[in-house]
Write a protein that holds these residues in place. Sequence first.
Motif, mmCIF file in Angstrom:
data_model
loop_
_atom_site.group_PDB
_atom_site.id
_atom_site.type_symbol
_atom_site.label_atom_id
_atom_site.label_comp_id
_atom_site.label_asym_id
_atom_site.label_seq_id
_atom_site.Cartn_x
_atom_site.Cartn_y
_atom_site.Cartn_z
ATOM 1 N N ASP A 253 0.700 -1.292 0.063
ATOM 2 C CA ASP A 253 -0.073 -0.036 0.211
ATOM 3 C C ASP A 253 0.814 1.323 -0.110
ATOM 4 O O ASP A 253 0.425 2.115 -0.602
ATOM 5 C CB ASP A 253 -0.976 -0.010 1.313
ATOM 6 C CG ASP A 253 -2.038 0.865 1.034
ATOM 7 O OD1 ASP A 253 -3.007 0.639 0.125
ATOM 8 O OD2 ASP A 253 -2.470 1.743 2.023
ATOM 9 N N SER A 254 2.151 1.254 0.657
ATOM 10 C CA SER A 254 3.099 2.425 0.789
ATOM 11 C C SER A 254 4.058 2.332 -0.692
ATOM 12 O O SER A 254 4.734 3.104 -0.501
ATOM 13 C CB SER A 254 3.530 2.399 2.042
ATOM 14 O OG SER A 254 4.082 1.174 2.341
ATOM 15 N N ALA A 255 4.009 1.252 -1.256
ATOM 16 C CA ALA A 255 5.231 1.302 -2.409
ATOM 17 C C ALA A 255 4.725 0.197 -3.051
ATOM 18 O O ALA A 255 3.860 -0.637 -3.055
ATOM 19 C CB ALA A 255 6.420 0.745 -1.515
ATOM 20 N N TRP A 256 5.401 -0.060 -4.259
ATOM 21 C CA TRP A 256 5.436 -1.018 -5.249
ATOM 22 C C TRP A 256 6.533 -1.341 -5.815
ATOM 23 O O TRP A 256 7.692 -0.787 -5.811
ATOM 24 C CB TRP A 256 4.248 -0.410 -6.184
ATOM 25 C CG TRP A 256 4.861 0.472 -7.167
ATOM 26 C CD1 TRP A 256 5.467 0.320 -8.317
ATOM 27 C CD2 TRP A 256 4.792 1.885 -7.178
ATOM 28 N NE1 TRP A 256 5.761 1.520 -9.200
ATOM 29 C CE2 TRP A 256 5.570 2.544 -8.182
ATOM 30 C CE3 TRP A 256 4.381 2.824 -6.008
ATOM 31 C CZ2 TRP A 256 5.587 3.744 -8.367
ATOM 32 C CZ3 TRP A 256 4.566 4.092 -6.132
ATOM 33 C CH2 TRP A 256 5.175 4.848 -7.334
ATOM 34 N N ARG A 265 5.438 5.615 -2.460
ATOM 35 C CA ARG A 265 4.493 6.375 -2.814
ATOM 36 C C ARG A 265 5.137 7.910 -2.908
ATOM 37 O O ARG A 265 5.891 8.122 -1.948
ATOM 38 C CB ARG A 265 3.184 6.394 -1.938
ATOM 39 C CG ARG A 265 2.377 5.191 -2.249
ATOM 40 C CD ARG A 265 1.230 5.195 -1.063
ATOM 41 N NE ARG A 265 0.410 6.443 -1.357
ATOM 42 C CZ ARG A 265 -1.061 6.437 -1.697
ATOM 43 N NH1 ARG A 265 -1.460 5.010 -1.561
ATOM 44 N NH2 ARG A 265 -1.496 7.270 -2.006
ATOM 45 N N ASN A 266 4.680 8.913 -3.653
ATOM 46 C CA ASN A 266 5.134 10.380 -3.467
ATOM 47 C C ASN A 266 4.323 11.062 -2.729
ATOM 48 O O ASN A 266 4.451 12.310 -2.738
ATOM 49 C CB ASN A 266 5.135 10.575 -4.785
ATOM 50 C CG ASN A 266 3.643 10.939 -5.480
ATOM 51 O OD1 ASN A 266 2.756 10.698 -4.889
ATOM 52 N ND2 ASN A 266 3.663 11.447 -6.776
ATOM 53 N N ASP A 267 3.643 10.529 -1.780
ATOM 54 C CA ASP A 267 2.653 11.438 -0.646
ATOM 55 C C ASP A 267 2.990 10.776 0.768
ATOM 56 O O ASP A 267 3.664 9.777 0.776
ATOM 57 C CB ASP A 267 1.205 11.569 -1.163
ATOM 58 C CG ASP A 267 0.748 10.111 -1.020
ATOM 59 O OD1 ASP A 267 1.286 9.100 -0.559
ATOM 60 O OD2 ASP A 267 -0.488 10.012 -1.799
ATOM 61 N N ARG A 269 1.208 8.970 2.357
ATOM 62 C CA ARG A 269 0.611 7.568 2.651
ATOM 63 C C ARG A 269 1.926 6.637 2.624
ATOM 64 O O ARG A 269 1.573 5.336 2.741
ATOM 65 C CB ARG A 269 -0.438 7.584 1.755
ATOM 66 C CG ARG A 269 -1.610 8.346 2.237
ATOM 67 C CD ARG A 269 -2.870 8.188 1.694
ATOM 68 N NE ARG A 269 -3.479 6.815 1.796
ATOM 69 C CZ ARG A 269 -4.641 6.489 1.166
ATOM 70 N NH1 ARG A 269 -5.329 7.435 0.568
ATOM 71 N NH2 ARG A 269 -5.213 5.302 1.529
ATOM 72 N N ARG A 270 2.851 6.910 2.354
ATOM 73 C CA ARG A 270 4.289 6.104 2.265
ATOM 74 C C ARG A 270 4.369 5.433 3.680
ATOM 75 O O ARG A 270 5.111 4.560 3.793
ATOM 76 C CB ARG A 270 5.442 6.782 1.566
ATOM 77 C CG ARG A 270 6.090 7.850 2.242
ATOM 78 C CD ARG A 270 7.150 8.380 2.046
ATOM 79 N NE ARG A 270 7.330 8.697 0.741
ATOM 80 C CZ ARG A 270 8.271 9.135 -0.233
ATOM 81 N NH1 ARG A 270 9.524 9.251 0.472
ATOM 82 N NH2 ARG A 270 8.252 9.454 -1.241
#
Length: 401
Positions: A253-256, A265-267, A269-270
């Motif tokens: 959810d915080s990365a891929w 993620r660039n916000d 929510r990482r």
Amino acid sequence: MRSRGELSLVRDTEKVARLRADTPACEDVVHFDNAGSALPPRPVVERVVRHLRREEEVGGYRAAEEVEEELADGYAALARLVGADPAEIAITDSATRSWVSVFTAVSWREGDRVLTAAPEYSSNLIAMLAMAESRGVRVDRVPSTVDGDVDVDALSAMLDDRVRMVAITHAPTNGGLVQPVDRIGAVLADHPALLLVDGCQSIGQIPVDLDAIGADAISATGRKYLRAPRGTGFLAVRRRALDDLVPAHVDLDSAWLEGGRVRLRNDARRFELFERNVAAVLGLGAAARYYLDVGPQWVHDYVTGLAEHLREELTELPGVEVTDLGSRRSGIVSFRTFDLSARDVVPRLRERGFHVTVSRAASTPWDMGDRDLDELVRASVHYYNTPDEVARFCAAVASLR
């Protein structure tokens, strides 16, 4: 004769009565433990229960899908609460989780410095000193003024190119003071150090604007002055700081994964993980909207006035010492009695229907150690408390002698 603090609160009687009507427990107890866990308003409780009932019917995944828009609005409400963008908000399970997530996301190196203050909360100090032991980071304490505030001039003089972070608790868990975070932010405006503010006790009682205080990140809980469910918290991180922060824990959810590499993620929510208590998160959003509707500035003025009234009344009692510090003070009132220990006072007051707590030196070890304090009675007021409750509380404290 009414005290100055009490006179300033009279005009708010009708509004407070409406807010008390949303807080059924006010009929039975005097809850002065809001710095521990406030009484949630009825709309917050109802929102949590309603979602749990829906999970009972269709399961957690589908129930969560049905409230995606409301969950998004919760981020927006929390962003309005601290003057941030919704993309700068992460929802967590506590203030400590929020704070530690940022602190451990810094690429600490041996010789880096952290500046903090005497009333810093013990959980934060433990994290800092653990980093000192494992990475060779240096934790330096900024002196306090005679009022108890962090000495901003001394902080400025301590800055050098090794200072990576200034970590300050906005409203300490005891001691009463409100730290001058806006002045600290102004000092750091042209310095690369991150300003991490612990807003655990301030969010919900003190209006906060990240631009005004110049903070890079602020951590908060739901259960205290915001009146949200326990097990909720949030984190606001400015976009300018994100590139320097790599969370210690990430998931899908915080990365891929991209080409075999992890992309964050660039916000903000990482800093989140996929699994969470959706019902509680909905309650957090409901609590944030409730607070915004009540009015943050009114809340601050009322809570501050009521706390000053409580201090005035306690000061008049023989054998009682109010121990609060600060040129500016919060809704947290700490005191001790010379006849009884705090651990004796608190249960006796609870038997009489007054909710307070013991604040021990372990919570703020540097500050209470400096002042030779072992334990205090902490009475923390909220906007659903009244001058009449203050009078009854002080009468109960006096009767303990």
